[in-house]
Design an enzyme around this catalytic site. Structure first.
Site, PDB file in Angstrom:
ATOM      1  N   GLY A  42       0.802  -1.216   0.000  1.00  0.00           N
ATOM      2  CA  GLY A  42       0.000   0.000   0.000  1.00  0.00           C
ATOM      3  C   GLY A  42       0.840   1.273   0.000  1.00  0.00           C
ATOM      4  O   GLY A  42       2.068   1.229   0.142  1.00  0.00           O
ATOM      5  N   HIS A  43       0.171   2.392  -0.139  1.00  0.00           N
ATOM      6  CA  HIS A  43       0.888   3.672  -0.246  1.00  0.00           C
ATOM      7  C   HIS A  43       1.605   4.048   1.048  1.00  0.00           C
ATOM      8  O   HIS A  43       1.150   3.740   2.128  1.00  0.00           O
ATOM      9  CB  HIS A  43      -0.032   4.804  -0.714  1.00  0.00           C
ATOM     10  CG  HIS A  43      -1.234   5.070   0.120  1.00  0.00           C
ATOM     11  ND1 HIS A  43      -2.053   6.133  -0.112  1.00  0.00           N
ATOM     12  CD2 HIS A  43      -1.776   4.402   1.168  1.00  0.00           C
ATOM     13  CE1 HIS A  43      -3.043   6.121   0.740  1.00  0.00           C
ATOM     14  NE2 HIS A  43      -2.895   5.093   1.531  1.00  0.00           N
ATOM     15  N   ASN A  44       2.769   4.698   0.865  1.00  0.00           N
ATOM     16  CA  ASN A  44       3.591   5.195   1.974  1.00  0.00           C
ATOM     17  C   ASN A  44       4.247   4.092   2.794  1.00  0.00           C
ATOM     18  O   ASN A  44       4.810   4.372   3.845  1.00  0.00           O
ATOM     19  CB  ASN A  44       2.770   6.088   2.920  1.00  0.00           C
ATOM     20  CG  ASN A  44       2.119   7.239   2.177  1.00  0.00           C
ATOM     21  OD1 ASN A  44       2.773   7.928   1.419  1.00  0.00           O
ATOM     22  ND2 ASN A  44       0.829   7.413   2.350  1.00  0.00           N
TER      23      ASN A  44
END
Lengths: 368, 368, 368
Positions: C262-264
């Site tokens: 997922g993002h980050n």
């Protein structure tokens, strides 16, 4: 909303069934006073209209026969005997209604695409060393690499990539954006859906502290993937090539979408897996098994023939006895789950405490 | 490391906000002695610099306001009242700081790509029967097949394939290597990320022993997929076409990556699913539901409106009551898990043993 | 069935090993009366033939040395000492047989593709603003968009799409149909398998009731993805771009197929993840961790260095202590599972009942 008209033209029921592949299936059309119905589509008992054919595959839907508007219905004798004499639909008597329905859907599918003729698109990229059979379709921006062999009647859709030295068997269809890595062999009459990747490297690395603590050295994957005849592979499913040996998918296997098959696996004939199943490397699965959605198998284990794994269940060791196996936490309201999860983390201790109580009672018993 | 400059040019805060879509959002800029700040980017309170705007969406990060270097911060009144009079940043008072932040990110995204103009690449492959609207972008090696309809303002990125007879609604964007099978309909203002496959065959087979024990006959999938407006679909997500009816994704649904939606499913308005969720065929999900990552649903069941499923949880039967539901084994150190797992496989027996103890004690009680 | 001939030409064992990258590995060839063997392939002890080299990486397979037909075998001293004096194969003494085997497979892989020479296919689409290094291969129908930088020795296979402003480091290989979104940076000597999508939007939405109850407003994802050197990414794996910051995959990480990051997120050096793992947004994973197949991690949590997560296990909170962690319901025959699952949903109650029994017994004890 659910009527499917495969063609704009209607066809008489007897004419339709004579064109369907009914090999191995017995059926009898029993017309009523209205005569042979005209068919334009196929539908469920709930949705079908007067010019559509429906079917009863499960006795629990018997009551729908009282309300269906279908012009014809495929039924087993047992259901027919339970019906009143004058039903408004034409009866197609058949002891395998679900199978006959399947065969009819195939006819509609073919009719839907009867305007397609074999052709090789000018914007496809085909290496000059590739061998292309007769009656082959290759659509725009598909890529056939060096020394690939494409047998007769194959369809390769837009954006699909057939790697160097691959073999694609007669009558097989690759949907758009399928990728076959080099050397992969696909049997005859297979269907491979979009985004599937066949023959990517298996996941193999040796610890390599010569460079740095914790580093990995790649084990190049020198095997390939062999897919036998009549296999269907779902969208975005991945099947990795073997390390030294091959990954093998046997005849008639059906794989749904987003399945992962690790390197060196072997999947037995007619085994079916629902979506999101994952099989780790070097695992061997028998014939006629089923794995329900999101089932997972560890690597280097075996499943015997006719073993059935429930959804969301992890298989961590071999199972040889046919039967159905399950392992998944039952869902609950979140608060109840929290309490039970807390209790679970001390279950071992709970068992010990119960043993202590039992011993105490045993002692009391023996005192009396 | 995390500053995002969307443009090389700076913009005054009031000018920026006047360009952002703030419809339905009230805000007030409260400048301090420094005057209206110049903005070059947007950042978190931790990372933002003097020429960036930050936001406070969660009261638990209030203390970051004492250390942030952001030139401007979006804050609700309650937080402003708790601040000292002389903060070094410009305050944007707003009761929906998270929503205003979202709208500002959209402005930065647009600014980033303001140099893009609609164009159809010469290396795209567009069938002569396809209908292409105004202001459409089709990039290199995208494929538009026969009779497809592409409405105005659509963007189709490199390598995407739009199948025969598809319809792509106004303002929708397909990222690279998306596949739409024949006949799929996509609404307006949708975003479909790379590798997504919409309209592959649902997984349907009838047992067919006419050929061989355990063999399967394909049920051709004659329905399609309907995606309504404002839907976002993540990378490598797959949504299968219906068997006789259609698979339907209603307005405003948001699907993350690697989700699988089986044939004939229906997903209600504004429902959101995190990555790796799997929904088996013919399942119906209500409005405004959320399914956390790796949740799984069996086929032929229903989820009512406003039901929330926790991550890694399997839903095996229908749930109609709104609320949060969970079912997942809590993680433990491996040795503890081994003991508890062993105890679990005999939990039923444990319960029986406890009942026996309770009966014994009851008998004792009644004797006394 | 499993012999792999990487070349049609044979090579003397000493010549072969002199060409293999053996940096950091000591080995000694101990020829027998037959002299230096000729090698055509590499195989397992079970399958290897007289012109192939095998290896013993695990003492439990020692007995296979009595039956193997391999012409040469890599062995540690301990195993050699336990062998009779006159084995029919040539011994390659090496204390890291598995690592030497890995390095030899790399040689065979290279030999297999030694006929490939760098070339840019005329049917590739390369934007005029892209910078292409020396010795680069770009195959048919690959797309390189504006301002992308492709360093020396890079291979980009058919149908791969390199987005605007991407950077692909020296010696990296993208397999067919990989997608890199705009601005993604890939380090040197990386391998990215087909269908992988790097840099799609993270899953971020703000509730937006200004339009309708339950609606969502998109948070545009303004960060990107940074992949450091020596990373391998499996087929159909997805790594989302960050919202405001970047998603970072550090040096030497190995990701199998169908993984979702997922993002980050941040994944530490040399961490390896098996297939079907899912990591929700903003989670940080340490160095040298392993996550077995289908493990799942919630968002906004951390895994310390050297933490090992078992297959099909969900990690719902941070783990900092090195060790192995597990959480997965053990599989059982379905009927047993049904009973135990029923008991589990009342486990909390069971614990309460046991407490009651214990109290009763305590009271009895104190009475006596």
């Amino acid at each position: 909303m659910t009527i499917i008209l495969a063609t704009n033209q209607a066809v008489c029921l007897d004419n339709l069934l004579s064109q369907v592949d009914t090999s191995g299936i017995d059926y009898t059309i029993k017309t009523n006073a209205k005569g042979m119905p005209t068919i334009r589509g196929i539908g469920s008992l709930v949705d079908a209209t007067e010019q559509e054919i429906g079917f009863l595959a499960n006795a629990k839907f018997f009551d729908l026969l009282q309300v269906t508007k279908a012009g014809a219905v495929i039924l087993p004798k047992k259901a027919i005997d339970a019906l009143p004499a004058d039903v408004p639909f034409t009866i197609v008597e058949c002891e395998q209604p679900y199978l006959l329905y399947a065969r009819i859907t195939q006819w509609f599918e073919k009719a839907k695409f009867s305007h397609h003729t074999a052709q090789i698109h000018e914007k496809a990229s085909i290496d000059s060393t590739a061998k292309i059979g007769k009656n082959v379709t290759i659509r725009a921006l598909a890529v056939i690499e060096a020394n690939a062999v494409i047998e007769d009647d194959v369809v390769i859709e837009a954006g699909a990539v057939v790697g160097e030295g691959c073999k694609v068997g007669q009558g097989t269809k690759l949907y758009p954006n399928v990728t076959l890595y080099h050397g992969v062999e696909i049997g005859r009459h297979c269907i491979i859906h979009s985004g599937a990747v066949i023959g990517a490297d298996g996941f193999g690395f040796a610890p390599d502290s010569t460079k740095e603590q914790g580093a990995w050295s790649k084990i190049s994957q020198l095997g390939t993937v062999i897919i036998e005849d009549d296999v269907e592979i779902g969208a975005n499913t991945t099947i990795d090539r073997g390390a030294l040996a091959n990954t093998v998918i046997h005849r008639g296997v059906k794989l749904d979408n987003q399945i992962m098959i690790g390197h060196n696996c072997e999947v037995g004939e007619h085994t079916a897996m629902a979506a999101c199943v994952g099989i780790a490397g070097s695992t061997k699965i028998g014939k006629r098994c089923t794995l329900a959605g999101a089932a997972m198998m560890a690597g280097h284990i075996e499943l015997g023939d006719d073993v059935h794994i429930s959804g969301a269940t992890g298989v961590m060791s071999s199972i040889t006895k046919p039967g159905r196996y399950t392992g998944a936490w039952p869902i609950q309201e979140h608060r109840d789950w929290q309490r039970n999860a807390a209790a679970l983390t001390g279950l071992y201790e709970l068992r010990r405490r119960l043993q202590k109580v039992e011993q105490f009672i045993d002692n009391m018993d023996s005192k009396e």
